[in-house]
Write a protein that holds these residues in place. Structure first.
Motif, PDB file in Angstrom:
ATOM      1  N   MET A   1       0.849  -1.209   0.000  1.00 34.56           N
ATOM      2  CA  MET A   1       0.000   0.000   0.000  1.00 34.56           C
ATOM      3  C   MET A   1       0.885   1.260   0.000  1.00 34.56           C
ATOM      4  O   MET A   1       1.876   1.322   0.717  1.00 34.56           O
ATOM      5  CB  MET A   1      -0.882   0.040   1.242  1.00 34.56           C
ATOM      6  CG  MET A   1      -2.035  -0.958   1.213  1.00 34.56           C
ATOM      7  SD  MET A   1      -3.400  -0.386   0.175  1.00 34.56           S
ATOM      8  CE  MET A   1      -4.039  -1.963  -0.378  1.00 34.56           C
TER       9      MET A   1
ATOM     10  N   ASP B   1       2.732   3.851 -13.089  1.00 38.52           N
ATOM     11  CA  ASP B   1       1.510   3.050 -13.130  1.00 38.52           C
ATOM     12  C   ASP B   1       1.031   2.757 -14.549  1.00 38.52           C
ATOM     13  O   ASP B   1       1.294   3.532 -15.479  1.00 38.52           O
ATOM     14  CB  ASP B   1       0.396   3.767 -12.352  1.00 38.52           C
ATOM     15  CG  ASP B   1       0.549   3.569 -10.855  1.00 38.52           C
ATOM     16  OD1 ASP B   1       0.427   2.406 -10.425  1.00 38.52           O
ATOM     17  OD2 ASP B   1       0.822   4.556 -10.144  1.00 38.52           O
TER      18      ASP B   1
ATOM     19  N   THR C   1      -1.893  -1.694 -13.057  1.00 34.72           N
ATOM     20  CA  THR C   1      -1.749  -1.376 -11.636  1.00 34.72           C
ATOM     21  C   THR C   1      -2.857  -0.469 -11.127  1.00 34.72           C
ATOM     22  O   THR C   1      -3.064  -0.366  -9.925  1.00 34.72           O
ATOM     23  CB  THR C   1      -0.404  -0.673 -11.364  1.00 34.72           C
ATOM     24  OG1 THR C   1      -0.375   0.547 -12.119  1.00 34.72           O
ATOM     25  CG2 THR C   1       0.780  -1.553 -11.760  1.00 34.72           C
TER      26      THR C   1
ATOM     27  N   LYS D   1      -6.317 -12.282  -6.887  1.00 33.33           N
ATOM     28  CA  LYS D   1      -5.607 -11.009  -6.710  1.00 33.33           C
ATOM     29  C   LYS D   1      -4.117 -11.166  -6.989  1.00 33.33           C
ATOM     30  O   LYS D   1      -3.475 -10.290  -7.537  1.00 33.33           O
ATOM     31  CB  LYS D   1      -5.770 -10.521  -5.266  1.00 33.33           C
ATOM     32  CG  LYS D   1      -7.121  -9.941  -4.954  1.00 33.33           C
ATOM     33  CD  LYS D   1      -7.121  -9.325  -3.568  1.00 33.33           C
ATOM     34  CE  LYS D   1      -7.436 -10.341  -2.501  1.00 33.33           C
ATOM     35  NZ  LYS D   1      -7.742  -9.725  -1.197  1.00 33.33           N
ATOM     36  N   SER D   2      -3.573 -12.334  -6.570  1.00 29.74           N
ATOM     37  CA  SER D   2      -2.121 -12.498  -6.691  1.00 29.74           C
ATOM     38  C   SER D   2      -1.672 -12.698  -8.135  1.00 29.74           C
ATOM     39  O   SER D   2      -0.496 -12.587  -8.446  1.00 29.74           O
ATOM     40  CB  SER D   2      -1.651 -13.655  -5.811  1.00 29.74           C
ATOM     41  OG  SER D   2      -2.363 -14.816  -6.175  1.00 29.74           O
TER      42      SER D   2
ATOM     43  N   ARG E   1      -1.529  -7.217 -10.750  1.00 27.56           N
ATOM     44  CA  ARG E   1      -0.655  -6.236 -10.105  1.00 27.56           C
ATOM     45  C   ARG E   1      -1.424  -4.996  -9.641  1.00 27.56           C
ATOM     46  O   ARG E   1      -0.826  -3.966  -9.340  1.00 27.56           O
ATOM     47  CB  ARG E   1       0.457  -5.824 -11.084  1.00 27.56           C
ATOM     48  CG  ARG E   1       1.435  -6.974 -11.404  1.00 27.56           C
ATOM     49  CD  ARG E   1       2.567  -6.471 -12.278  1.00 27.56           C
ATOM     50  NE  ARG E   1       3.218  -5.314 -11.681  1.00 27.56           N
ATOM     51  CZ  ARG E   1       3.718  -4.289 -12.381  1.00 27.56           C
ATOM     52  NH1 ARG E   1       3.638  -4.281 -13.694  1.00 27.56           N
ATOM     53  NH2 ARG E   1       4.296  -3.271 -11.773  1.00 27.56           N
TER      54      ARG E   1
ATOM     55  N   ARG F   1      -3.080  -2.070  -7.757  1.00 28.39           N
ATOM     56  CA  ARG F   1      -2.817  -1.477  -6.439  1.00 28.39           C
ATOM     57  C   ARG F   1      -3.709  -0.273  -6.168  1.00 28.39           C
ATOM     58  O   ARG F   1      -3.962   0.069  -5.023  1.00 28.39           O
ATOM     59  CB  ARG F   1      -1.334  -1.127  -6.266  1.00 28.39           C
ATOM     60  CG  ARG F   1      -0.836  -0.055  -7.222  1.00 28.39           C
ATOM     61  CD  ARG F   1       0.631   0.276  -7.017  1.00 28.39           C
ATOM     62  NE  ARG F   1       0.894   1.598  -7.584  1.00 28.39           N
ATOM     63  CZ  ARG F   1       0.998   2.718  -6.879  1.00 28.39           C
ATOM     64  NH1 ARG F   1       0.944   2.688  -5.577  1.00 28.39           N
ATOM     65  NH2 ARG F   1       1.195   3.874  -7.478  1.00 28.39           N
ATOM     66  N   LEU F   2      -4.221   0.375  -7.238  1.00 28.40           N
ATOM     67  CA  LEU F   2      -5.039   1.563  -7.032  1.00 28.40           C
ATOM     68  C   LEU F   2      -6.322   1.487  -7.854  1.00 28.40           C
ATOM     69  O   LEU F   2      -6.321   0.941  -8.958  1.00 28.40           O
ATOM     70  CB  LEU F   2      -4.281   2.825  -7.476  1.00 28.40           C
ATOM     71  CG  LEU F   2      -2.970   3.158  -6.778  1.00 28.40           C
ATOM     72  CD1 LEU F   2      -2.282   4.301  -7.516  1.00 28.40           C
ATOM     73  CD2 LEU F   2      -3.218   3.527  -5.319  1.00 28.40           C
TER      74      LEU F   2
ATOM     75  N   GLN G   1     -12.206  -3.153  -2.446  1.00 18.72           N
ATOM     76  CA  GLN G   1     -10.802  -3.199  -2.019  1.00 18.72           C
ATOM     77  C   GLN G   1     -10.360  -4.630  -1.734  1.00 18.72           C
ATOM     78  O   GLN G   1      -9.279  -5.047  -2.140  1.00 18.72           O
ATOM     79  CB  GLN G   1     -10.582  -2.318  -0.791  1.00 18.72           C
ATOM     80  CG  GLN G   1     -10.759  -0.848  -1.115  1.00 18.72           C
ATOM     81  CD  GLN G   1     -10.178   0.094  -0.065  1.00 18.72           C
ATOM     82  OE1 GLN G   1      -9.641   1.138  -0.396  1.00 18.72           O
ATOM     83  NE2 GLN G   1     -10.290  -0.273   1.204  1.00 18.72           N
TER      84      GLN G   1
ATOM     85  N   LEU H   1      -6.882  -3.611  -3.981  1.00 22.89           N
ATOM     86  CA  LEU H   1      -6.376  -2.281  -4.301  1.00 22.89           C
ATOM     87  C   LEU H   1      -6.895  -1.266  -3.290  1.00 22.89           C
ATOM     88  O   LEU H   1      -7.753  -1.576  -2.469  1.00 22.89           O
ATOM     89  CB  LEU H   1      -6.771  -1.870  -5.719  1.00 22.89           C
ATOM     90  CG  LEU H   1      -8.216  -2.072  -6.186  1.00 22.89           C
ATOM     91  CD1 LEU H   1      -9.175  -1.122  -5.524  1.00 22.89           C
ATOM     92  CD2 LEU H   1      -8.283  -1.915  -7.702  1.00 22.89           C
TER      93      LEU H   1
END
Ligand SMILES: [Zn+2]
Lengths: 143, 438
Positions: free
Chosen positions: B1, B133, B182, B205-206, B209, B211-212, B229, B234
């Motif tokens: 994060m 990103d 991302t 999820k894994s 990639r 994150r946002l 989330q 993310l």
């Protein structure tokens, strides 16, 4: 070898089934098999008809929510135990039946079972392996 | 994060001392009003009709003397009536996403586009985006401002932008995985739709990639945020905007996820009582009203958004000095109170959208059974809400029921209807029937 089935969403109100039957009849479409599954507030009507594409287009034009699905139809002798034999075969191979219904051929002493499987390909292999005859659309829709 | 002490895209504007910002706002407001009073037939008339001249506005508190602009006023000016520069200077047209009647056309000059791009870049950086990103824009491109707005901003930040547009979840998910996306940009309900598609394809999820996530364009709750989330892995920020005012970029959350920082140097934000139109103090909930300060082609004066929110003034630890607006809770004009709970049809719509890619037809029926209010949600079952398997159909119905209960905060009665069952009133979607007798 599979057969096209039309599933229609219907509300549980009186007259909906009749209405669909009438629409199909008016369009000259023959219902070969029909099954209705319902809960307290909605139902799913499953149909096998002689002209699936026409029926689909016509019902859509009338605003019905529907889905075309491939189902497996097999022929069994219409004698006691005919159905049980097929079901125990499937159970022995751990094949999951989502739902099934049957209809009887008028002209022969055979019953037709319609199956919806999770894994149709494997189910068909098992049925074929046991010498059970799978029906195609040509076998049941043209009559 | 990412850490909450992220970069700030435009520190000079975003960290400006509040007092200096107010001076800047007043200066820009007065300039704008002088230009419109003499140069815009539409706004000039409006001001003359209430007898207010630009020189009467001597402080920001005088704003309340100016007349409101309603959605309907702008609609009547279709297509070009409310534009205040020659079309030769307009380099882009977009439109409001109204579901009813004629759209509201809005124009952008080159300067407008530049400011729009910058304001979106601000909220993207505030939500953690950087040039490293890879951004998937799954907002619709076209007249709706979401796609182009976020696209321009993300390019300005220097991120790698993938303009997928909306729809075709299967392909969205494949691109997301293959390109190592991302950051995801879309409506919150579409984010849930994509989460479902990922689960359907067995992608976890894994494998991604991500994150946002930058979500906007509709109302969504904190419950939905938590779901998005955890399911997509993310950090999800909310952003707000509307084409009548500019498009996305009007405000957006920073990584604190505690209110959306308003681009106050370009947009003056007020909250008014939706019934009386009286100005409300900061922190009080009411209807958001925006006045543009720098917009050239399609400025608005005191535009009534019908969106309910409130202004937060507590300084934000991120270092930005702008006031923030709380999450929009719904539309000011269609709130229902059921067993003491505020219910907005838009909340129901948001839930339904997550189950189906096409906008479902629905209606809310409120009735009273003894002393208890009952809410029935009637939805036409469409492609996304139908299966030939009874088990799947029942599970779908249950999931929809649970989602509605948790988002609305009360037990609803859900009824699935055949398509075409609900009355279509041309030009207006009839969403609510209140059968209660008072
Ligand atoms: Zn902040």
């Amino acid at each position: 070898m599979t057969v096209r089935q039309i599933s229609v969403f219907i509300e549980n109100r009186a007259g909906r089934l009749e209405m669909i039957a009438r629409l199909l009849g008016d369009a000259g479409i023959n219902i070969r098999a029909l099954s209705l599954a319902d809960t307290s507030d909605f139902g799913i009507l499953r149909l096998i008809v002689n002209r699936p594409a026409d029926a689909e287009a016509m019902l859509r034009r009338h605003g019905f929510t529907l889905r075309m699905t491939e189902v497996v139809a097999v022929e069994v002798p219409d004698v006691p135990g005919g159905l049980a034999g097929v079901l125990s075969l499937l159970a022995a191979h751990q094949i999951n039946v989502e739902y099934m219904y049957a209809f009887v051929e008028k002209t022969a002493d055979k019953a037709v079972l319609v199956f919806r499987f999770n894994d149709s390909a494997r189910a068909m292999d098992v049925l074929r392996g046991a010498g059970i005859r799978l029906l195609g659309e040509a076998d049941i829709l043209t009559k | 994060m990412p850490s909450s002490a992220s970069r700030i895209f435009d520190p000079a504007a975003e960290r400006l001392e509040p007092e200096k910002r107010r001076t800047l706002q007043l200066e820009r407001l007065q300039t704008q009003l002088r230009r419109l009073y003499d140069g815009s037939h539409y706004y000039g008339e409006k001001m003359r009709a209430v007898g207010v001249r630009p020189q009467d506005i001597r402080g920001l508190e005088d704003l309340a003397r100016l007349p409101f602009t309603e959605k309907e006023d702008l609609r009547r000016q279709y297509p070009y009536g409310a534009m205040t520069v020659p079309l030769a200077d307009v380099v882009r047209l977009q439109a409001s996403t109204g579901t009813t009647g004629r759209p509201i056309m809005v124009g952008y000059t080159r300067t407008d586009l530049e400011i729009w791009t910058q304001t979106v870049a601000r909220i993207l950086v505030a939500g953690g985006l950087s040039c490293d990103d890879i951004v998937q824009i799954a907002f619709g491109y076209g007249l709706f401002t979401g796609g182009f707005g976020l696209h321009q901003g993300a390019e300005r930040v220097g991120a790698t932008v993938i303009p997928v547009s909306s729809g075709n979840s299967e392909r969205q998910v494949a691109l997301m995985r293959d390109l190592g996306v991302t950051a995801l940009v879309c409506t919150p309900s579409y984010a849930l739709c994509l989460a479902e598609e990922l689960e359907r394809q067995g992608i976890t999820k894994s494998d991604l990639r991500l994150r946002l996530g930058f979500f906007g364009g509709e109302f969504w709750s904190e419950i939905m945020r938590k779901q998005i989330q955890s399911r997509l892995g993310l950090l999800a920020t909310d952003n707000y905007g509307l084409s009548e005012v500019m498009g996305p970029g009007v405000s957006g959350e920073c990584l604190r996820q505690d209110g959306m920082h308003i681009a106050e140097d370009h947009f003056l934000c007020e909250v008014v009582d939706p019934e009386t139109g009286d100005s409300l103090p900061d922190e009080a909930e009411g209807e958001l009203v925006f006045t543009t300060l720098t917009r050239q082609a399609s400025p608005v004066i005191r535009y009534r958004t019908r969106d309910r929110s409130r202004i937060l003034t507590e300084p934000c630890p991120c270092g930005r000095t702008t006031r923030r607006m709380a999450k929009v809770t719904g539309r000011a004009d269609d709130m229902l109170i059921i067993r003491g709970v505020n219910v907005f049809p838009s909340q129901v719509e948001t839930v339904l959208l997550a189950f189906s890619e096409i906008r479902p037809h629905y209606e809310l029926v409120v009735s009273r059974d003894g002393a208890m209010d009952q809410l029935e949600v009637r939805v036409e079952a469409d492609g996304g809400l139908f299966s030939d398997r009874m088990g799947e159909m029942a599970a779908l119905r249950d999931r929809l029921q649970r989602r509605l209960d948790s988002v609305l905060g009360l037990r609803v009665r859900l009824t699935l209807l055949e398509p075409g069952s609900l009355e279509r009133v041309p030009g207006k979607a009839r969403r609510v029937r209140d059968l209660r007798v008072w």
